[in-house]
Design a protein around this motif. Structure first.
Motif, PDB file in Angstrom:
ATOM      1  N   ASN A   1       0.801  -1.222   0.000  1.00 51.85           N
ATOM      2  CA  ASN A   1       0.000   0.000   0.000  1.00 51.85           C
ATOM      3  C   ASN A   1       0.839   1.279   0.000  1.00 51.85           C
ATOM      4  N   ARG A   2       2.141   1.129  -0.193  1.00 54.05           N
ATOM      5  CA  ARG A   2       3.072   2.261  -0.295  1.00 54.05           C
ATOM      6  C   ARG A   2       2.983   3.200   0.913  1.00 54.05           C
ATOM      7  N   ILE A   3       2.890   2.628   2.087  1.00 56.52           N
ATOM      8  CA  ILE A   3       2.894   3.411   3.324  1.00 56.52           C
ATOM      9  C   ILE A   3       4.355   3.695   3.664  1.00 56.52           C
ATOM     10  N   PRO A   4       4.726   4.967   3.854  1.00 62.88           N
ATOM     11  CA  PRO A   4       6.147   5.295   3.979  1.00 62.88           C
ATOM     12  C   PRO A   4       6.788   4.993   5.333  1.00 62.88           C
ATOM     13  N   LYS A   5       5.982   4.862   6.393  1.00 59.36           N
ATOM     14  CA  LYS A   5       6.592   4.716   7.717  1.00 59.36           C
ATOM     15  C   LYS A   5       5.741   3.815   8.598  1.00 59.36           C
ATOM     16  N   MET A   6       6.423   2.996   9.404  1.00 64.04           N
ATOM     17  CA  MET A   6       5.749   2.117  10.348  1.00 64.04           C
ATOM     18  C   MET A   6       6.559   2.121  11.640  1.00 64.04           C
ATOM     19  N   VAL A   7       5.875   2.015  12.766  1.00 65.24           N
ATOM     20  CA  VAL A   7       6.536   1.899  14.061  1.00 65.24           C
ATOM     21  C   VAL A   7       6.148   0.566  14.677  1.00 65.24           C
ATOM     22  N   LEU A   8       7.155  -0.235  14.991  1.00 62.89           N
ATOM     23  CA  LEU A   8       6.938  -1.529  15.639  1.00 62.89           C
ATOM     24  C   LEU A   8       7.182  -1.350  17.131  1.00 62.89           C
ATOM     25  N   ILE A   9       6.149  -1.548  17.939  1.00 64.57           N
ATOM     26  CA  ILE A   9       6.260  -1.403  19.384  1.00 64.57           C
ATOM     27  C   ILE A   9       6.469  -2.799  19.959  1.00 64.57           C
ATOM     28  N   HIS A  10       7.709  -3.072  20.359  1.00 63.49           N
ATOM     29  CA  HIS A  10       8.062  -4.414  20.805  1.00 63.49           C
ATOM     30  C   HIS A  10       8.341  -4.498  22.293  1.00 63.49           C
ATOM     31  N   GLY A  11       8.491  -3.379  22.964  1.00 69.84           N
ATOM     32  CA  GLY A  11       8.807  -3.389  24.387  1.00 69.84           C
ATOM     33  C   GLY A  11      10.294  -3.574  24.610  1.00 69.84           C
ATOM     34  N   VAL A  12      10.716  -3.475  25.862  1.00 75.16           N
ATOM     35  CA  VAL A  12      12.135  -3.567  26.182  1.00 75.16           C
ATOM     36  C   VAL A  12      12.521  -5.025  26.431  1.00 75.16           C
ATOM     37  N   GLY A  13      11.979  -5.635  27.448  1.00 69.41           N
ATOM     38  CA  GLY A  13      12.234  -7.044  27.743  1.00 69.41           C
ATOM     39  C   GLY A  13      13.707  -7.397  27.756  1.00 69.41           C
ATOM     40  N   GLU A  14      14.017  -8.605  27.272  1.00 74.49           N
ATOM     41  CA  GLU A  14      15.405  -9.057  27.214  1.00 74.49           C
ATOM     42  C   GLU A  14      16.060  -8.729  25.881  1.00 74.49           C
ATOM     43  N   GLY A  15      15.305  -8.185  24.945  1.00 74.24           N
ATOM     44  CA  GLY A  15      15.854  -7.783  23.663  1.00 74.24           C
ATOM     45  C   GLY A  15      15.833  -8.848  22.591  1.00 74.24           C
ATOM     46  N   VAL A  16      15.228  -9.994  22.863  1.00 73.32           N
ATOM     47  CA  VAL A  16      15.185 -11.082  21.885  1.00 73.32           C
ATOM     48  C   VAL A  16      14.322 -10.686  20.694  1.00 73.32           C
ATOM     49  N   LEU A  17      13.117 -10.196  20.946  1.00 70.67           N
ATOM     50  CA  LEU A  17      12.219  -9.802  19.862  1.00 70.67           C
ATOM     51  C   LEU A  17      12.826  -8.680  19.032  1.00 70.67           C
ATOM     52  N   LYS A  18      13.428  -7.696  19.696  1.00 75.91           N
ATOM     53  CA  LYS A  18      14.036  -6.573  18.973  1.00 75.91           C
ATOM     54  C   LYS A  18      15.145  -7.072  18.047  1.00 75.91           C
ATOM     55  N   SER A  19      16.003  -7.954  18.528  1.00 76.20           N
ATOM     56  CA  SER A  19      17.095  -8.437  17.687  1.00 76.20           C
ATOM     57  C   SER A  19      16.565  -9.287  16.524  1.00 76.20           C
ATOM     58  N   GLU A  20      15.516 -10.067  16.750  1.00 76.93           N
ATOM     59  CA  GLU A  20      14.918 -10.850  15.668  1.00 76.93           C
ATOM     60  C   GLU A  20      14.263  -9.937  14.625  1.00 76.93           C
ATOM     61  N   ILE A  21      13.633  -8.860  15.093  1.00 78.66           N
ATOM     62  CA  ILE A  21      13.028  -7.890  14.163  1.00 78.66           C
ATOM     63  C   ILE A  21      14.109  -7.228  13.321  1.00 78.66           C
ATOM     64  N   GLU A  22      15.208  -6.827  13.969  1.00 82.13           N
ATOM     65  CA  GLU A  22      16.292  -6.181  13.228  1.00 82.13           C
ATOM     66  C   GLU A  22      16.893  -7.139  12.197  1.00 82.13           C
ATOM     67  N   PHE A  23      17.031  -8.420  12.544  1.00 82.78           N
ATOM     68  CA  PHE A  23      17.533  -9.411  11.594  1.00 82.78           C
ATOM     69  C   PHE A  23      16.576  -9.538  10.409  1.00 82.78           C
ATOM     70  N   LEU A  24      15.275  -9.592  10.696  1.00 79.83           N
ATOM     71  CA  LEU A  24      14.262  -9.707   9.638  1.00 79.83           C
ATOM     72  C   LEU A  24      14.268  -8.480   8.735  1.00 79.83           C
ATOM     73  N   LEU A  25      14.314  -7.285   9.325  1.00 78.03           N
ATOM     74  CA  LEU A  25      14.297  -6.046   8.538  1.00 78.03           C
ATOM     75  C   LEU A  25      15.542  -5.931   7.663  1.00 78.03           C
ATOM     76  N   GLY A  26      16.672  -6.444   8.145  1.00 84.39           N
ATOM     77  CA  GLY A  26      17.911  -6.392   7.384  1.00 84.39           C
ATOM     78  C   GLY A  26      17.858  -7.212   6.104  1.00 84.39           C
ATOM     79  N   ARG A  27      16.919  -8.130   6.002  1.00 82.90           N
ATOM     80  CA  ARG A  27      16.786  -8.977   4.819  1.00 82.90           C
ATOM     81  C   ARG A  27      15.990  -8.304   3.699  1.00 82.90           C
TER      82      ARG A  27
END
Length: 186
Positions: A132-158
């Motif tokens: 849908n050509r949306i230019p910006k998205m914010v993923l709210i993942h929380g702080v936690g232990e950082g597992v979800l954040k690191s997995e998201i960053e790995f996914l986005l890097g692809r």
């Protein structure tokens, strides 16, 4: 013709390629569920009710063929065209990835299962934004232990044509990532 909206009506968003079904109405704000199962809220004047073909047939059959031809052949005053920026350019899709927002109950789910549910949600929203050509998205993942954040960053890097960074600390704290989609000029 004034649109009177009710829950369950099919509507389309003016100036955007978004359609959905009304799931809530509060004052002059209407919440719709899109065909991609996203919930979005719009003002009444930003929506138009989609009519079924029987209702459309009644609208068009009220004029005779000669009246339609006469309207088409009469000279109409030229109007000036005003350009405005699309609301899509201002729109930021906020996706809350907290597991309690994604599933009704976490009973019986292991951490691995919850992580996969959250990552599947990220993939769906990424594809939605690209489509849908949306230019910006914010993923709210929380702080936690950082597992979800690191997995998201790995996914986005692809993905090609995606830039991501930590979201605004003032607005989201430490637990969010901003994703920008580079758009091709077509």
């Amino acid at each position: 013709m004034k649109n009177s909206f009710t829950i369950g009506d099919r509507v389309a968003v003016l100036d955007e390629a978004i359609e959905g079904k009304i799931i809530a109405i509060k004052n002059n704000e209407i919440t719709i569920e899109t065909t991609d199962f996203l919930q979005m809220t719009y003002f009444v004047n930003e929506l138009i009710k989609l009519q079924n073909t029987n209702e459309l047939h009644n609208v068009f059959s009220s004029k005779s063929y000669s009246e339609v031809i006469r309207e088409k052949t009469t000279q109409k005053n030229k109007k000036t065209i005003q350009f405005k920026t699309s609301k899509k350019d201002e729109f930021v899709l906020e996706v809350d990835l907290h597991i309690e927002k994604l599933v009704p109950s976490t009973k019986g789910l292991e951490n691995f299962d919850m992580l996969n549910i959250q990552l599947d949600e990220v993939k769906r929203k990424l594809e939605f934004c690209i489509k849908n050509r949306i230019p910006k998205m914010v993923l709210i993942h929380g702080v936690g232990e950082g597992v979800l954040k690191s997995e998201i960053e790995f996914l986005l890097g692809r993905y090609d044509n995606i830039i991501f960074q930590d979201a605004s600390y003032r607005k989201y704290g430490l637990g969010a990532t901003e994703v920008y989609f580079k758009q091709n000029k077509n």
